[in-house]
Write a protein that holds these residues in place. Structure first.
Motif, PDB file in Angstrom:
ATOM      1  N   SER A 223      -7.864   7.433   1.226  1.00  0.00           N
ATOM      2  CA  SER A 223      -8.862   6.466   1.692  1.00  0.00           C
ATOM      3  C   SER A 223      -8.805   5.204   0.836  1.00  0.00           C
ATOM      4  O   SER A 223      -8.164   5.169  -0.213  1.00  0.00           O
ATOM      5  CB  SER A 223     -10.260   7.093   1.633  1.00  0.00           C
ATOM      6  N   GLU A 224      -9.495   4.184   1.296  1.00  0.00           N
ATOM      7  CA  GLU A 224      -9.499   2.906   0.583  1.00  0.00           C
ATOM      8  C   GLU A 224     -10.250   3.020  -0.742  1.00  0.00           C
ATOM      9  O   GLU A 224      -9.862   2.422  -1.755  1.00  0.00           O
ATOM     10  CB  GLU A 224     -10.147   1.828   1.456  1.00  0.00           C
ATOM     11  N   THR A 225     -11.326   3.790  -0.734  1.00  0.00           N
ATOM     12  CA  THR A 225     -12.134   3.988  -1.946  1.00  0.00           C
ATOM     13  C   THR A 225     -12.385   5.479  -2.144  1.00  0.00           C
ATOM     14  O   THR A 225     -12.136   6.289  -1.248  1.00  0.00           O
ATOM     15  CB  THR A 225     -13.490   3.270  -1.839  1.00  0.00           C
ATOM     16  N   THR A 235      -8.149   7.872  -5.574  1.00  0.00           N
ATOM     17  CA  THR A 235      -7.348   7.530  -4.402  1.00  0.00           C
ATOM     18  C   THR A 235      -5.880   7.461  -4.824  1.00  0.00           C
ATOM     19  O   THR A 235      -5.561   7.283  -6.012  1.00  0.00           O
ATOM     20  CB  THR A 235      -7.753   6.171  -3.828  1.00  0.00           C
ATOM     21  N   LYS A 237      -4.067   5.048  -4.030  1.00  0.00           N
ATOM     22  CA  LYS A 237      -3.900   3.632  -4.336  1.00  0.00           C
ATOM     23  C   LYS A 237      -4.178   3.345  -5.801  1.00  0.00           C
ATOM     24  O   LYS A 237      -3.423   2.617  -6.468  1.00  0.00           O
ATOM     25  CB  LYS A 237      -4.826   2.805  -3.437  1.00  0.00           C
ATOM     26  N   GLU A 238      -5.253   3.911  -6.335  1.00  0.00           N
ATOM     27  CA  GLU A 238      -5.577   3.639  -7.733  1.00  0.00           C
ATOM     28  C   GLU A 238      -4.649   4.382  -8.691  1.00  0.00           C
ATOM     29  O   GLU A 238      -4.596   4.074  -9.884  1.00  0.00           O
ATOM     30  CB  GLU A 238      -7.039   3.965  -8.029  1.00  0.00           C
ATOM     31  N   ASN A 242       0.296   2.797  -3.076  1.00  0.00           N
ATOM     32  CA  ASN A 242      -0.531   2.036  -2.138  1.00  0.00           C
ATOM     33  C   ASN A 242      -0.413   2.577  -0.711  1.00  0.00           C
ATOM     34  O   ASN A 242       0.252   2.001   0.153  1.00  0.00           O
ATOM     35  CB  ASN A 242      -0.144   0.559  -2.171  1.00  0.00           C
ATOM     36  N   VAL A 244      -2.930   3.997   2.364  1.00  0.00           N
ATOM     37  CA  VAL A 244      -4.277   4.202   2.903  1.00  0.00           C
ATOM     38  C   VAL A 244      -4.123   4.490   4.398  1.00  0.00           C
ATOM     39  O   VAL A 244      -3.465   3.738   5.109  1.00  0.00           O
ATOM     40  CB  VAL A 244      -5.172   2.966   2.705  1.00  0.00           C
ATOM     41  N   ARG A 246      -6.163   6.091   8.118  1.00  0.00           N
ATOM     42  CA  ARG A 246      -7.468   6.290   8.764  1.00  0.00           C
ATOM     43  C   ARG A 246      -7.300   7.287   9.905  1.00  0.00           C
ATOM     44  O   ARG A 246      -6.496   7.071  10.809  1.00  0.00           O
ATOM     45  CB  ARG A 246      -7.974   4.953   9.301  1.00  0.00           C
TER      46      ARG A 246
END
Length: 319
Positions: A223-225, A235, A237-238, A242, A244, A246
């Motif tokens: 997810s984005e966050t 995530t 991403k973090e 990268n 994400v 849905r």
């Protein structure tokens, strides 16, 4: 004069009775089949069983879930498209039925059905077995880079969002690994638990049992966050990857379903979302409610398909 007054009163009574009857009209069929391409225990299977359990009390009708496997969902879609548009059969939608259409071009695609409801957004989670030597997502990627050909990842069927997400994750990490597809999340889970795969991907509904039993460990959410219910889970991403994605869950009908039936489903879904027991359940499973009725669901599906085409072109899967 009195006779006229009595007749007028009787007429008003009939109108009122007719209106009351219309408001309380029962659902047009006694039994509804909810069809999924997912294997028993897979994400859509679990969603449909939990959702229909709540719906049965609101809609006063019986439900059954049918697992129609094959063709990355195309077989199930075709079966529902042939069904009667009377409210007796629906397909449990996810991005898979759009992706299968775009990649495999089956005789009956997602556009052979009519989107009726979008119910949830469902975050994708990356996991490994509890006794895996890999404690973080970075550990898995480091192992894959240092040992070409030795790391294997699991995923759902070839055209699924999960499979595409794993392909994106491999690209983001700069690794080449075999990604093995399955008809559903339950089949994939077996491979993760027995050590065949270093990574698996799924939703909380299908992972919850093994997670609570201490059999698997979550490594990331796509997810984005971070998720409200899993604030300590980072995530992807973090963690430097990268990716994400849905995922949605909803229902589609054979074409020609009356507006009144579609509206009955939308009204029932909104009532179900407010039931305290169900709200606690879907909150625990990190599902994000997003009830969209027929018109909104149609637009959502069209927009999602356009986004998927763009994504596939970027991945080189479509020209």
């Amino acid at each position: 004069m009195k006779i006229k007054q009595v007749m007028a009163s009787f007429g008003l009574f009939l109108v009122a009775s007719s209106m009351t009857h219309a408001q309380q009209a029962p659902y047009p069929v006694a039994r509804v089949s909810l069809v999924t391409h997912s294997s028993p225990g897979g994400g859509t299977d679990v969603f449909l069983r939990d959702f229909s359990k709540q719906l049965s009390t609101v809609m006063k009708t019986s439900f059954s879930v049918e697992n129609v496997r094959g063709g990355s969902g195309a077989t199930a879609v075709a079966a529902v498209a042939k069904g009667a548009p009377d409210g007796s059969i629906f397909y449990g939608t996810t991005p898979t039925y759009i992706q299968t259409t775009l990649l495999s071009k089956p005789p009956v695609g997602y556009d052979g059905l009519d989107p009726m409801l979008i119910v949830f957004l469902d975050p994708e989670l990356i996991y490994t077995r509890a006794d895996s030597p890999h404690k973080t997502l970075a550990d898995v990627m480091a192992f894959a880079k240092a040992n070409p050909g030795k790391s294997r990842w699991g995923a759902s069927n070839p055209a699924s969002l999960e499979r595409i997400a794993m392909e994106k994750l491999a690209r983001a990490a700069g690794v080449k690994v075999p990604i093995v597809s399955h008809e559903g999340g339950a089949d994939q889970m077996i491979g993760v638990l027995n050590g065949t795969y270093d990574l698996g991907i799924g939703e909380m509904q299908e992972l919850q049992g093994q997670l609570e039993a201490g059999k698997i460990r979550l490594l990331a959410t796509l997810s984005e966050t971070r998720l409200q219910g899993l604030p300590k889970l980072p995530t992807a991403k973090e963690q430097g990857f990268n990716v994400v994605v849905r995922k949605f869950r909803g229902l589609a009908s054979p074409k020609g379903l009356p507006d009144s039936v579609a509206k009955a489903w939308e009204d029932a879904a909104r009532k179900v979302m407010e039931l305290p027991a169900y709200k606690a359940e879907y909150t625990r499973e990190n599902l994000t409610p997003m009830v969209l009725g027929r018109e909104a669901a149609r637009k959502f599906t069209t927009d999602f398909a356009a986004e998927t085409v763009t994504s596939f072109k970027e991945l080189g899967l479509l020209k």
